[in-house]
Design an enzyme around this catalytic site. Sequence first.
Site, PDB file in Angstrom:
ATOM      1  N   TYR A  91      -1.075  -0.316   8.848  1.00 41.25           N
ATOM      2  CA  TYR A  91      -0.362  -1.610   9.776  1.00 41.25           C
ATOM      3  C   TYR A  91       0.143  -2.539   9.988  1.00 41.25           C
ATOM      4  CZ  TYR A  91      -2.605  -4.607  13.218  1.00 41.25           C
ATOM      5  OH  TYR A  91      -3.444  -5.748  14.230  1.00 41.25           O
ATOM      6  N   SER A 186      -5.145   3.100   4.770  1.00 41.91           N
ATOM      7  CA  SER A 186      -5.209   2.627   5.806  1.00 41.91           C
ATOM      8  C   SER A 186      -5.125   2.616   7.085  1.00 41.91           C
ATOM      9  CB  SER A 186      -4.310   1.087   5.658  1.00 41.91           C
ATOM     10  OG  SER A 186      -4.739  -0.073   6.186  1.00 41.91           O
ATOM     11  N   GLN A 187      -4.647   1.912   7.830  1.00 36.34           N
ATOM     12  CA  GLN A 187      -4.077   2.001   9.456  1.00 36.34           C
ATOM     13  C   GLN A 187      -3.997   4.051   9.404  1.00 36.34           C
ATOM     14  OE1 GLN A 187      -2.229   0.517  12.920  1.00 36.34           O
ATOM     15  NE2 GLN A 187      -0.984   1.746  11.860  1.00 36.34           N
ATOM     16  N   ASP A 272     -11.717  -3.937  -2.251  1.00 32.24           N
ATOM     17  CA  ASP A 272     -10.990  -3.934  -0.874  1.00 32.24           C
ATOM     18  C   ASP A 272     -11.306  -5.046   0.290  1.00 32.24           C
ATOM     19  OD1 ASP A 272      -9.392  -3.284   0.726  1.00 32.24           O
ATOM     20  OD2 ASP A 272      -9.348  -0.956   0.996  1.00 32.24           O
ATOM     21  N   HIS A 302      -6.982  -3.007  -1.914  1.00 27.84           N
ATOM     22  CA  HIS A 302      -6.332  -2.464  -0.995  1.00 27.84           C
ATOM     23  C   HIS A 302      -5.477  -0.437  -1.090  1.00 27.84           C
ATOM     24  CE1 HIS A 302      -7.063  -1.036   3.537  1.00 27.84           C
ATOM     25  NE2 HIS A 302      -5.634  -0.664   3.790  1.00 27.84           N
TER      26      HIS A 302
END
Length: 321
Positions: A91, A186-187, A272, A302
Amino acid sequence: MPLTDLPLAELRAFRPDVAEPADFDAFWRGTLAESRALAAAPEFSAAATPIGELIVEDLLFSGFGGERIRGWITRPRRSGRLPVVIEYIGYGGGRGTPGERLRWAASGYVHVLMDTRGQGAGWGTGGDTPDPHGSDSATPGYMTRGISRREDYYYRRVFTDAVLLVDAVRALPYADSSRIGVTGGSQGGGISIAAAALHPGIAAAMPDVPFLCHFRRSVALTPENPFREIERYLSVHRDRVDQVFHTLSYFDGVNFARRITRPALFSVGLMDDIVLPSSVFAAYNSLATEDASIEVYEFNGHEGGGFSHWLRQAAWLAERL
């Protein structure tokens, strides 16, 4: 940072009831068909870089609505068709400068990195792909752009870009179209889940601490951004709660995971506070494949397993591609 979610034993058994619209498959079939009808052939040319032991190319391909999306191709200097790793970005990041990510190419793969439309100014060294679509009222960030209608939602465009990139890669003269893996953190992990569900040509998926899963729980309980963008939006648009979560049900990683039949390797950090571990397990536990595993990093957030996890990915992928 303490543990942010359920105990591991409960996470392994966590199978929530995530809403899935009846026309989920029809919506995505129509979306992809519309953009494929507008696609042009991919273009690639030598990138300006001092790296000489690998080939680095600037990629331009057709994504959502035929709009041109950028990426980097990094590959070994040898002939023949090679296995491919497509990587999607976290992201706020962009594709950066050529040659920043060399691990997969140095390991013998064609590495294709997709620029994320409209992003690239949050971290890293920039992006090069605009998102030419407007939006009605939205909070800062990308999570609420067009969220009142599934047709307008930002991730409809991003997920379509990701799937059509697989089409473009399969046309590359040096790519083995039967050996394509997707990954991202992540994203990027959330995008890889969607791509693996929507494109039958993907042979393996490696979502790393994946974002964009179990929106209902994530929006309610995640303490940090980006999910809080949706929380802030709904704190203002109090009358749109049902409408927003209906839109999000077409983009939920849990619903995509139910459609993944290829081998999959996930990762999760139990500390996370950006992506709740329960949202990762909600997707992982919904997979339709028997060849699935998840690496659990008990004392990581994360960042997950970092380079140690990449070593695990490399070994796992070599056995399958």
